[in-house]
Design an enzyme around this catalytic site. Structure first.
Site: not given
Ligand code: ADP
Ligand code: MG
Length: 390
Positions: A232, A180, A40, A42, A74, A130-133
């Site tokens: 970051y 990622d 992580e 890295t 979406s 937004g779950a870090g996945l």
């Molecule tokens: P993570 O990549 O960890 O889930 P991020 O904050 O980097 O969190 O990315 C989340 C953002 O990516 C959302 O706020 C949105 O803008 C975009 N996103 C991800 N999946 C979708 C989706 N299915 N539809 C629309 N936007 C998405």
């Molecule tokens: Mg992301």
């Protein structure tokens, strides 16, 4: 957890596409989210990581156009499709979620690939956002592989990952390393991806959970602290400064045996950063050795040691991730750590199959006692990277 990559779900997304755009999609693609097993912070130090793809993915139905129009929709955002010009994109001009897919079109164009004819895109995702996945990388990579094929660009996986990363950094304005996107594009089912972030060299390392009576729990803490973005940039700058002071291209070039001397020479504030990066790279190497030796259970202590390093040296954990790790290990997980950038997000716990219920219950109870919202817990198996479904 079910694999959402089925013929049925492809029919569903194609039907929604037809409703939206009045035409059949040319194809349907999918790109997964990821968890990182170890390695992580890295990637931006030219170092090593060991992510695996999740069964959860972004599915994308797409059709090539020829008139320069780019339409984006979406299922998670709803509303009407956004309509843009494929050849008129510039960083800052698109806001909201559409900047991720639009950024891929822009980054391809910047790299000299002609996608100016435009496309109609509709996506539907099972990756929690937004779950870090890495739902963002999954989204970008789904668009990148689809456009690569629709426009016959013939780009290799690492090139697509670079395009997707550039879309996120330079167009969406979100700093991130390459891990990622490499995971979303290059992972394969049943394996973790040993990634060299400098060369983008990568190797599949078999990761057989079932065969060893193991499970990997993904515990989404459902918090994301605001610190994440600014911190970051500061951490990254600190690492670059340390490498420069040591006369190295990147911290990846600091050998383990030179670590004590390097730490003695550096200003105090940089010491814990360098110690994390060097020991974390070593943990990746050791994790790969243990998996290659057919002993995935032996990853456990490396995960927990990695978490301690992120908590005490790199300082990117938070009370919720620390609590999830402590709760999981206390209830019999072989090891656990936060995964992703930190300040919230998800924790992974490597757990004997017969202790998963106990681990889940213990973490949920610990969250309740501390007054946190209950976490969302998934079981993840190493899944395939980006692919065409139909
Ligand atoms: P993570 O990549 O960890 O889930 P991020 O904050 O980097 O969190 O990315 C989340 C953002 O990516 C959302 O706020 C949105 O803008 C975009 N996103 C991800 N999946 C979708 C989706 N299915 N539809 C629309 N936007 C998405
Ligand atoms: Mg992301």
């Amino acid at each position: 957890m079910t694999d959402d990559i089925t013929a049925e779900s492809t029919d569903g997304i194609a039907a929604v596409f037809r409703e939206l755009y009045g035409a059949q999609p040319d194809g349907v693609w999918a790109a997964p989210g990821r968890v990182n097993l170890i390695g992580e912070h890295t990637d931006y130090n030219d170092g090593f990581a060991l992510p695996m793809a999740l069964p959860q993915s972004v599915r994308l139905a797409a059709r090539r156009r020829g008139d320069g129009v780019l339409r984006l929709h979406s299922a998670q955002s709803g509303g009407p499709a956004a309509e843009l010009r494929a050849d008129g994109l510039a960083p800052g001009a698109v806001t909201g979620w559409a900047r991720y897919p639009a950024g891929v079109v822009w980054a391809l164009t910047e790299a000299g690939h002609d996608v100016s004819g435009g496309a109609d895109l509709h996506l539907d995702s099972t990756v929690p956002t937004g779950a870090g996945l890495s739902s963002s990388a999954a989204l970008e990579c789904a668009v990148a592989v689809a456009l690569d094929e629709l426009y016959g660009l013939g780009l290799a996986g690492p090139e697509l990952a670079r395009i997707a990363q550039r879309a996120e950094n330079a167009f969406a304005g979100v700093p991130c390393g390459i891990m990622d996107q490499m995971a979303s594009v290059c992972c394969t089912e049943g394996a973790a991806l040993h990634l060299d972030s400098r060369t983008l060299g990568h190797r599949q390392v078999p990761f057989d959970l079932d065969g060893h009576g193991l499970r990997l729990l993904v515990i989404d803490t459902r918090v994301q602290h605001d610190l994440a973005d600014g911190a970051y940039a500061g951490l990254r700058a600190g690492c670059e400064r340390a490498a420069a002071l040591l006369g190295l291209p990147a911290l990846r070039d600091l050998p383990d045996e030179d670590l004590p001397a390097a730490l003695a020479a550096l200003p105090d504030r940089l010491v814990p950063l360098v110690r994390h990066v060097v020991t974390e790279n070593a943990r990746v190497t050791e994790a790969v050795a243990r998996l290659t030796a057919g002993d995935p259970a032996a990853l456990g202590p490396l995960l927990t040691a990695g978490h301690a390093s992120l908590r005490d040296d790199y300082r990117v954990s938070c009370p919720e991730t620390d609590l999830a790790v402590a709760g999981a290990v206390g209830a019999g997980a072989l090891g656990a750590r936060m995964t992703g950038g930190g300040f919230g997000g998800s924790v992974i716990a490597l757990t004997p199959a017969d202790r998963t219920d106990r681990v889940r219950a213990a973490v949920t109870r610990a969250f309740e006692s501390a007054g946190h919202r209950p976490p969302a817990v998934l079981e993840a198996a190493p899944s395939r990277g980006a692919t065409r479904l139909a």
